[in-house]
Scaffold this active site. Structure first.
Site: not given
Ligand code: ADP
Ligand code: F6P
Length: 324
Positions: A15, A107, A129, A133
């Site tokens: 995000g 994360d 983010t 978290d």
């Molecule tokens: P954030 O980085 O805010 O936690 P996401 O959890 O959506 O957001 O992760 C962002 C991107 O990071 C995912 O769409 C994916 O491309 C990559 N990613 C997430 N988890 C993994 C993983 N276990 N291994 C490799 N890439 C990952």
């Molecule tokens: O991680 C940031 C965040 O805005 C969260 O608070 C929310 O759960 C999520 O992303 C929403 O994701 P999307 O923009 O894909 O709907």
């Protein structure tokens, strides 16, 4: 220990968060000052796999420090969670000469960064983010702007709530975490805050609280509900039926992710962006930048991802005591 890097790539992932642009600007200019080439990777790991890679100069990041969003774009990329996707990403980085990479995200993005490090791309994570978290750090880029945006919106809802003698349930973002809800609960003087980390689904307690408050002459009842609990609209219907107090639900949604970053988000994002490049220049890899106990520090990604954090029970209790 990483080899000396020549070309530093930068991407934003997950995000978007206000302040990401300030971090990108710091990465690009710190790298250039250190004699490195810089490449911007568009739309996170998705753009990496599609080779959406651009050269960046000092002027590429002019006039962005004050802007919300991310000039590089961001995405969630399923393919990058697979071994094949990660190997393809590392090969594309190598093809473009990218031997150092700064990943600005949460994360999930750090898990991707960890994989790239293991595949020979020296990678540093910067926490970005609105959810706050990430366990290893007390600051994440975007949280400060998001809570200020949500706080101002809740102030406005409170005005109309008081005029109409209503209960208002305001749902704030945070995915599985209650940090935005906790901070707004305190800053807005909410009567109730519902956090995924603490809520026991005892709706009768909230109903009793509203009935007691009405008896004391309170003209509004503000409930800040975290996205991780959700169901604000159905909760509003049940509360109205049980208390007789008109109840409205507002889901603040994506407005919390936009807007010009606050001073704090700009400053911390800038320092973290520069710090990430400094780590790469020192030959470090597979680390994340963090802010802890008043200092900018860094952790091994594996160690950072294994850490746990919880909201402060003391802060939560203060909010509850003051709303009685
Ligand atoms: P954030 O980085 O805010 O936690 P996401 O959890 O959506 O957001 O992760 C962002 C991107 O990071 C995912 O769409 C994916 O491309 C990559 N990613 C997430 N988890 C993994 C993983 N276990 N291994 C490799 N890439 C990952
Ligand atoms: O991680 C940031 C965040 O805005 C969260 O608070 C929310 O759960 C999520 O992303 C929403 O994701 P999307 O923009 O894909 O709907």
């Amino acid at each position: 220990m990483a080899e000396n890097v020549n070309t530093i790539g930068v991407l934003t992932s997950g995000g978007d968060a206000p302040g990401m642009n300030a971090a990108i600007r710091a990465v690009v200019r710190t790298a250039l000052v250190n004699g490195k080439k810089v490449k911007g990777i568009m739309r996170g790991y998705h753009g990496m796999l599609e080779e959406k890679i651009i050269d960046m100069e000092a002027s590429s990041v002019s006039d962005i420090i004050q802007r919300g969003g991310t000039i590089l774009g961001t995405a969630r990329c399923e393919e990058f969670t697979t071994k094949e996707g990660q190997e393809k990403g590392a090969a594309i980085c190598k093809k473009h000469g990218i031997d150092g990479l700064v990943v600005i995200g949460g994360d999930g993005s750090f898990r991707g960064a960890q994989k790239l490090s293991h595949l020979g791309i020296n990678t540093i994570g910067v926490p970005g983010t609105i959810d706050l978290d990430i366990a290893c750090t007390e600051f994440t880029i975007g949280f400060d702007t998001a809570v200020n945006t949500a706080m101002e919106a809740i102030d406005k809802i409170r005005d109309t709530s008081t005029s109409h003698d209503r209960c208002s349930i305001i749902e704030v973002m945070g995915r599985h975490a209650g940090y935005i809800a906790l901070w707004c609960g305190i800053a807005n003087g909410a009567e109730d805050i519902l956090l995924p980390e603490r809520y026991n689904y005892d709706e009768q307690r909230i109903i009793n609280h509203i009935i007691d408050s009405r008896k004391k002459g309170k003209k509004h009842h503000i409930i800040v509900n975290a996205e991780g609990i959700g169901h604000s609209s159905s909760m509003a219907k049940r509360i109205e039926a049980a208390t007789g107090m008109e109840t409205r639900a507002t889901i603040l949604g994506h407005m919390q992710r936009g807007g010009n970053p606050t001073c704090k988000d700009r400053v911390y994002a800038t320092i973290m962006g520069s710090y990430a490049v400094d780590l790469l220049c020192q030959g470090k890899s597979n680390r994340v930048v963090a802010y802890k106990e008043g200092e900018y520090v860094d952790f091994e990604i594996d160690e950072a991802l294994a850490m746990k954090k919880d909201i402060s029970t003391y802060q939560y209790n203060v909010c509850r005591i003051l709303s009685r």
